[in-house]
Write a protein that holds these residues in place. Structure first.
Motif, PDB file in Angstrom:
ATOM      1  N   HIS A   1       0.876  -1.176   0.000  1.00 33.09           N
ATOM      2  CA  HIS A   1       0.000   0.000   0.000  1.00 33.09           C
ATOM      3  C   HIS A   1       0.910   1.222   0.000  1.00 33.09           C
ATOM      4  N   HIS A   2       0.737   2.093  -1.006  1.00 29.33           N
ATOM      5  CA  HIS A   2       1.564   3.291  -1.170  1.00 29.33           C
ATOM      6  C   HIS A   2       0.775   4.512  -0.701  1.00 29.33           C
ATOM      7  N   VAL A   3       1.318   5.223   0.292  1.00 31.68           N
ATOM      8  CA  VAL A   3       0.686   6.437   0.817  1.00 31.68           C
ATOM      9  C   VAL A   3       1.540   7.626   0.387  1.00 31.68           C
TER      10      VAL A   3
ATOM     11  N   LEU B   1       2.409   9.297   8.062  1.00 31.00           N
ATOM     12  CA  LEU B   1       1.909   8.029   7.516  1.00 31.00           C
ATOM     13  C   LEU B   1       2.363   7.780   6.076  1.00 31.00           C
ATOM     14  N   SER B   2       3.062   8.729   5.463  1.00 31.93           N
ATOM     15  CA  SER B   2       3.526   8.561   4.083  1.00 31.93           C
ATOM     16  C   SER B   2       4.523   7.417   3.984  1.00 31.93           C
ATOM     17  N   GLY B   3       4.505   6.748   2.845  1.00 32.04           N
ATOM     18  CA  GLY B   3       5.478   5.699   2.605  1.00 32.04           C
ATOM     19  C   GLY B   3       4.861   4.482   1.962  1.00 32.04           C
ATOM     20  N   ASP B   4       5.672   3.468   1.799  1.00 31.67           N
ATOM     21  CA  ASP B   4       5.253   2.198   1.216  1.00 31.67           C
ATOM     22  C   ASP B   4       5.160   1.159   2.327  1.00 31.67           C
ATOM     23  N   TYR B   5       3.996   0.555   2.435  1.00 32.26           N
ATOM     24  CA  TYR B   5       3.741  -0.465   3.449  1.00 32.26           C
ATOM     25  C   TYR B   5       3.695  -1.806   2.740  1.00 32.26           C
ATOM     26  N   LYS B   6       4.709  -2.628   2.979  1.00 35.08           N
ATOM     27  CA  LYS B   6       4.864  -3.892   2.259  1.00 35.08           C
ATOM     28  C   LYS B   6       4.508  -5.068   3.142  1.00 35.08           C
TER      29      LYS B   6
ATOM     30  N   GLN C   1       1.187  -7.920   4.394  1.00 39.36           N
ATOM     31  CA  GLN C   1      -0.102  -7.826   5.091  1.00 39.36           C
ATOM     32  C   GLN C   1       0.017  -7.175   6.468  1.00 39.36           C
ATOM     33  N   ASN C   2       0.995  -7.587   7.254  1.00 41.79           N
ATOM     34  CA  ASN C   2       1.127  -7.057   8.615  1.00 41.79           C
ATOM     35  C   ASN C   2       1.382  -5.563   8.610  1.00 41.79           C
ATOM     36  N   SER C   3       2.240  -5.112   7.723  1.00 41.32           N
ATOM     37  CA  SER C   3       2.556  -3.692   7.629  1.00 41.32           C
ATOM     38  C   SER C   3       1.328  -2.881   7.225  1.00 41.32           C
ATOM     39  N   ILE C   4       0.556  -3.384   6.281  1.00 44.74           N
ATOM     40  CA  ILE C   4      -0.648  -2.687   5.823  1.00 44.74           C
ATOM     41  C   ILE C   4      -1.703  -2.655   6.927  1.00 44.74           C
TER      42      ILE C   4
END
Length: 131
Positions: free
Chosen positions: A35-37, A43-48, A50-53
């Motif tokens: 998920h790219h914010v 909260l900006s950034g890339d969440y890679k 399932q757990n991170s998202i």
């Protein structure tokens, strides 16, 4: 006519998010989903993964004392593994209120989200809210 399966998956995801049902959301994502914010805020950034998202989604509720709310407007699909959702969201945090439109661009393989790109109506307003 029946709704396209990718649109139905996106709607199901929004329903789970609204209920706070992170286990159901996890089941809709590929294990390596990202998920790219956008923007330049906490909260900006890339969440890679399932757990991170899921941590990101839970943080939206935590940072806003449970006031984060999203209302899905509509979903568009291309029949080739992409879906775009349009929504209105509101939140309150540290005496500030945020209300604006946004969208998510989903990449879907099989019946799982593999990539989610977030877009916001006003990135400066978003950054100021989360600062």
């Amino acid at each position: 006519m029946a709704e396209h399966p990718n649109a139905a998956l996106v709607r199901k995801g929004y329903e789970a998010f609204t209920r706070g049902d992170m286990d159901s959301l996890r089941g809709m994502m590929a294990s390596d989903c990202t998920h790219h914010v956008p923007g330049s805020h906490l909260l900006s950034g890339d969440y890679k993964g399932q757990n991170s998202i899921i941590d990101l989604y839970q943080r939206l509720f935590q940072e806003t004392d449970g006031t984060f709310n999203v209302q899905l407007s509509h979903v568009c699909v291309d029949g080739r593994g992409h879906a775009v959702s349009v929504h209105r969201y509101t939140a309150e945090r540290n005496g500030k209120r945020l209300e604006q439109n946004g969208c998510l661009v989903f990449r879907i393989v099989g019946d799982k989200f593999t990539d989610i790109d977030e877009c916001q109506e006003d990135m400066d307003k978003e950054s100021e809210f989360w600062s």
